[in-house]
Scaffold this active site. Sequence first.
Site, PDB file in Angstrom:
ATOM      1  N   SER A  11       0.851  -1.188   0.000  1.00  0.00           N
ATOM      2  CA  SER A  11       0.000   0.000   0.000  1.00  0.00           C
ATOM      3  C   SER A  11       0.884   1.234   0.000  1.00  0.00           C
ATOM      4  CB  SER A  11      -0.883   0.015   1.250  1.00  0.00           C
ATOM      5  OG  SER A  11      -1.407   1.313   1.419  1.00  0.00           O
ATOM      6  N   HIS A  36      -1.398  -1.367  -4.128  1.00  0.00           N
ATOM      7  CA  HIS A  36      -2.661  -0.982  -3.495  1.00  0.00           C
ATOM      8  C   HIS A  36      -2.720   0.540  -3.371  1.00  0.00           C
ATOM      9  CE1 HIS A  36      -6.075  -1.800  -0.772  1.00  0.00           C
ATOM     10  NE2 HIS A  36      -5.601  -0.848   0.010  1.00  0.00           N
ATOM     11  N   ASP A  38      -4.785   3.647  -2.014  1.00  0.00           N
ATOM     12  CA  ASP A  38      -5.807   4.044  -1.043  1.00  0.00           C
ATOM     13  C   ASP A  38      -6.355   5.432  -1.363  1.00  0.00           C
ATOM     14  OD1 ASP A  38      -5.981   1.881   0.921  1.00  0.00           O
ATOM     15  OD2 ASP A  38      -3.882   2.346   1.318  1.00  0.00           O
ATOM     16  N   MET A  40      -8.880   8.319  -0.460  1.00  0.00           N
ATOM     17  CA  MET A  40      -9.645   8.785   0.712  1.00  0.00           C
ATOM     18  C   MET A  40     -10.211  10.174   0.461  1.00  0.00           C
ATOM     19  SD  MET A  40      -7.167   7.609   3.801  1.00  0.00           S
ATOM     20  CE  MET A  40      -6.323   6.030   3.797  1.00  0.00           C
ATOM     21  N   HIS A  69      -8.527   1.059  -3.707  1.00  0.00           N
ATOM     22  CA  HIS A  69      -9.388   0.875  -2.536  1.00  0.00           C
ATOM     23  C   HIS A  69     -10.064   2.225  -2.276  1.00  0.00           C
ATOM     24  CE1 HIS A  69      -9.433   0.090   2.132  1.00  0.00           C
ATOM     25  NE2 HIS A  69     -10.647   0.146   1.614  1.00  0.00           N
ATOM     26  N   MET A  71     -12.057   4.623  -0.423  1.00  0.00           N
ATOM     27  CA  MET A  71     -12.645   4.965   0.879  1.00  0.00           C
ATOM     28  C   MET A  71     -13.334   6.320   0.703  1.00  0.00           C
ATOM     29  SD  MET A  71      -9.514   3.596   3.196  1.00  0.00           S
ATOM     30  CE  MET A  71      -8.428   3.555   1.785  1.00  0.00           C
ATOM     31  N   MET A 140     -11.273  -5.179   6.216  1.00  0.00           N
ATOM     32  CA  MET A 140     -10.492  -4.147   6.905  1.00  0.00           C
ATOM     33  C   MET A 140     -10.186  -4.652   8.314  1.00  0.00           C
ATOM     34  SD  MET A 140      -9.770  -1.444   5.055  1.00  0.00           S
ATOM     35  CE  MET A 140      -8.828  -0.819   6.432  1.00  0.00           C
ATOM     36  N   ASP A 178      -6.496  -5.985   4.988  1.00  0.00           N
ATOM     37  CA  ASP A 178      -5.889  -4.653   4.929  1.00  0.00           C
ATOM     38  C   ASP A 178      -5.876  -3.991   6.311  1.00  0.00           C
ATOM     39  OD1 ASP A 178      -4.929  -2.230   4.039  1.00  0.00           O
ATOM     40  OD2 ASP A 178      -6.736  -1.670   2.927  1.00  0.00           O
TER      41      ASP A 178
HETATM   42  C1  DX5 Z   1      -5.978   2.126   5.737  1.00  0.00           C
HETATM   43  C2  DX5 Z   1      -5.630   1.657   4.365  1.00  0.00           C
HETATM   44  C3  DX5 Z   1      -4.552   0.647   4.297  1.00  0.00           C
HETATM   45  C4  DX5 Z   1      -3.239   1.106   4.888  1.00  0.00           C
HETATM   46  C5  DX5 Z   1      -2.635  -0.087   5.533  1.00  0.00           C
HETATM   47  O1  DX5 Z   1      -7.192   2.770   5.724  1.00  0.00           O
HETATM   48  O2  DX5 Z   1      -6.748   1.095   3.696  1.00  0.00           O
HETATM   49  O3  DX5 Z   1      -4.351   0.155   2.982  1.00  0.00           O
HETATM   50  O4  DX5 Z   1      -2.348   1.629   3.956  1.00  0.00           O
HETATM   51  O5  DX5 Z   1      -1.494   0.314   6.190  1.00  0.00           O
HETATM   52  P1  DX5 Z   1      -0.776  -0.569   7.292  1.00  0.00           P
HETATM   53  O6  DX5 Z   1      -0.338  -1.850   6.621  1.00  0.00           O
HETATM   54  O7  DX5 Z   1       0.360   0.287   7.712  1.00  0.00           O
HETATM   55  O8  DX5 Z   1      -1.767  -0.844   8.375  1.00  0.00           O
HETATM   56 ZN    ZN Z   2      -6.372   0.037   1.754  1.00  0.00          ZN
END
Ligand code: DX5
Ligand code: ZN
Length: 218
Positions: A11, A36, A38, A40, A69, A71, A140, A178
């Site tokens: 990620s 990956h 993310d 947001m 992903h 969010m 999650m 994740d």
């Molecule tokens: C959190 C993200 C994850 C995050 C995981 O909301 O969806 O993908 O990057 O990071 P680690 O592995 O550090 O928990």
């Molecule tokens: Zn993620």
Amino acid sequence: MKERSVLINPSILASDFSDIRSTLELISSLDLDYVHLDVMDGSFVPNITFGPKFIKDIRKHSDLVFDAHLMIENPEKYVSAFSSAGCDIITVHKEATRHLNRVLNAIKEEGKEAGVAINPSTSVVEIENDLSLVDYVLVMSVNPGFGGQAFIPQSLKKIKQLDEIRESEGYEFRIMVDGGVGLRNHHAIREAGADILICGEAFFRCEDKSAFIEEMES
Ligand code: DX5
Ligand code: ZN
């Protein structure tokens, strides 16, 4: 692609965005296939990252599988934008849309792989009606929004439940996990039935990434 029993999916949230091209090259050089991404929106989660423009720009520099992903609230509004940006997998949160089935179908209609993500408080039963449709279920194992949080052990039960449903119903989705995934818990996560381990901090903070991958795959 190399045949693997488990896939490590870094990620980039834990990486330096100003050096994204080197990060993508590093992931490819380690013979990994996925990255990956993310996304947001500051509303569904209390953090903001990047959107389709960023993904479109980095798409030119990598042939990794882009696993987005989302969010974000009402992801149905942006399926087409993330698809055109070059995402290969688009995962939306069950909690972020009123019409999960509709948005998953929209992703498939774009010719992309569709994933559904569930927060720690969401039960597997809440997505059961759509499991025949999805390519991925993302469990999650932290509350979404930030990297570097501690793995929530209750997630293991959900991974097992999903694995059992997949087996009994003959579904083909893959289980991604994740949040807080690393060397201390990967055995338990895989044993529960996970196929893809998303790693942020554990991957990017590690000096010897080849050794990390080898250990995670062991
Ligand atoms: C959190 C993200 C994850 C995050 C995981 O909301 O969806 O993908 O990057 O990071 P680690 O592995 O550090 O928990
Ligand atoms: Zn993620």
